[in-house]
Design a protein around this motif. Structure first.
Motif, PDB file in Angstrom:
ATOM      1  N   MET A 263       0.849  -1.190   0.000  1.00  0.00           N
ATOM      2  CA  MET A 263       0.000   0.000   0.000  1.00  0.00           C
ATOM      3  C   MET A 263       0.884   1.239   0.000  1.00  0.00           C
ATOM      4  N   ARG A 264       0.444   2.253  -0.706  1.00  0.00           N
ATOM      5  CA  ARG A 264       1.161   3.527  -0.744  1.00  0.00           C
ATOM      6  C   ARG A 264       0.520   4.474   0.265  1.00  0.00           C
ATOM      7  N   HIS A 265       1.355   5.313   0.884  1.00  0.00           N
ATOM      8  CA  HIS A 265       0.840   6.285   1.845  1.00  0.00           C
ATOM      9  C   HIS A 265       0.649   7.661   1.223  1.00  0.00           C
ATOM     10  N   SER A 266       0.949   7.759  -0.066  1.00  0.00           N
ATOM     11  CA  SER A 266       0.718   9.002  -0.785  1.00  0.00           C
ATOM     12  C   SER A 266       0.251   8.665  -2.197  1.00  0.00           C
ATOM     13  N   ALA A 267      -0.389   9.620  -2.831  1.00  0.00           N
ATOM     14  CA  ALA A 267      -0.875   9.398  -4.191  1.00  0.00           C
ATOM     15  C   ALA A 267       0.303   9.345  -5.159  1.00  0.00           C
ATOM     16  N   PRO A 268       0.225   8.513  -6.172  1.00  0.00           N
ATOM     17  CA  PRO A 268       1.305   8.475  -7.154  1.00  0.00           C
ATOM     18  C   PRO A 268       1.334   9.773  -7.962  1.00  0.00           C
ATOM     19  N   LEU A 269       2.532  10.184  -8.345  1.00  0.00           N
ATOM     20  CA  LEU A 269       2.675  11.410  -9.131  1.00  0.00           C
ATOM     21  C   LEU A 269       2.340  11.123 -10.584  1.00  0.00           C
ATOM     22  N   ASP A 270       1.729  12.093 -11.237  1.00  0.00           N
ATOM     23  CA  ASP A 270       1.425  11.931 -12.651  1.00  0.00           C
ATOM     24  C   ASP A 270       2.392  12.740 -13.520  1.00  0.00           C
ATOM     25  N   PHE A 271       3.552  13.080 -12.939  1.00  0.00           N
ATOM     26  CA  PHE A 271       4.593  13.786 -13.674  1.00  0.00           C
ATOM     27  C   PHE A 271       5.939  13.367 -13.104  1.00  0.00           C
ATOM     28  N   GLN A 272       6.991  13.669 -13.866  1.00  0.00           N
ATOM     29  CA  GLN A 272       8.334  13.320 -13.412  1.00  0.00           C
ATOM     30  C   GLN A 272       8.921  14.503 -12.659  1.00  0.00           C
ATOM     31  N   LYS A 273       9.466  14.248 -11.472  1.00  0.00           N
ATOM     32  CA  LYS A 273      10.101  15.306 -10.698  1.00  0.00           C
ATOM     33  C   LYS A 273      11.526  15.504 -11.188  1.00  0.00           C
ATOM     34  N   ASP A 274      11.916  16.746 -11.317  1.00  0.00           N
ATOM     35  CA  ASP A 274      13.299  17.044 -11.678  1.00  0.00           C
ATOM     36  C   ASP A 274      14.197  16.810 -10.473  1.00  0.00           C
TER      37      ASP A 274
END
Length: 115
Positions: A94-105
């Motif tokens: 289980m994840r404790h945060s929502a998945p990102l829909d963009f790539q972080k620099d």
């Protein structure tokens, strides 16, 4: 000296051991809106008290305390000494945060400094 114990004493010791394991364990499994204590957990599965927990199948959620650990697809493996052993066909953390829909620099700023 004899190492033989009467059957009622042996049964009492097994019951006390199971009760102690269930009390100490923070792990629990939720299925169909009901929650059950997990006695033991290992890499490929877990064990519950067969006399308390109904037969489980399919998708269940595994919790440690109140935080979710994994969503698991399980199958019944075997019953042994009053415990029912289940094995994971799939265990998704289980994840404790929502998945990102963009790539972080890599060099993105961490915070904004106000004036």
């Amino acid at each position: 000296m004899t190492t033989y114990l009467p059957k009622d004493v042996t049964d009492g010791l097994h019951a006390a051991r199971k009760q102690d394991m269930a009390r100490k364990s923070r792990l629990r499994v939720e299925a169909d809106g009901r929650s059950f204590a997990v006695l033991r957990r290992w890499q490929g599965g877990f064990a519950v008290d067969a006399s308390v927990v109904p037969p489980l199948r399919g998708l269940v959620d595994l919790f440690e305390g109140s935080s979710p650990i994994a969503s698991c697809l399980i199958i019944a493996a075997e019953a042994e000494d009053g415990e029912m052993h289940y094995e994971f066909k799939r265990a998704t953390a289980m994840r404790h945060s929502a998945p990102l829909d963009f790539q972080k620099d890599d060099d993105a700023p961490v915070a904004l400094i106000g004036q």
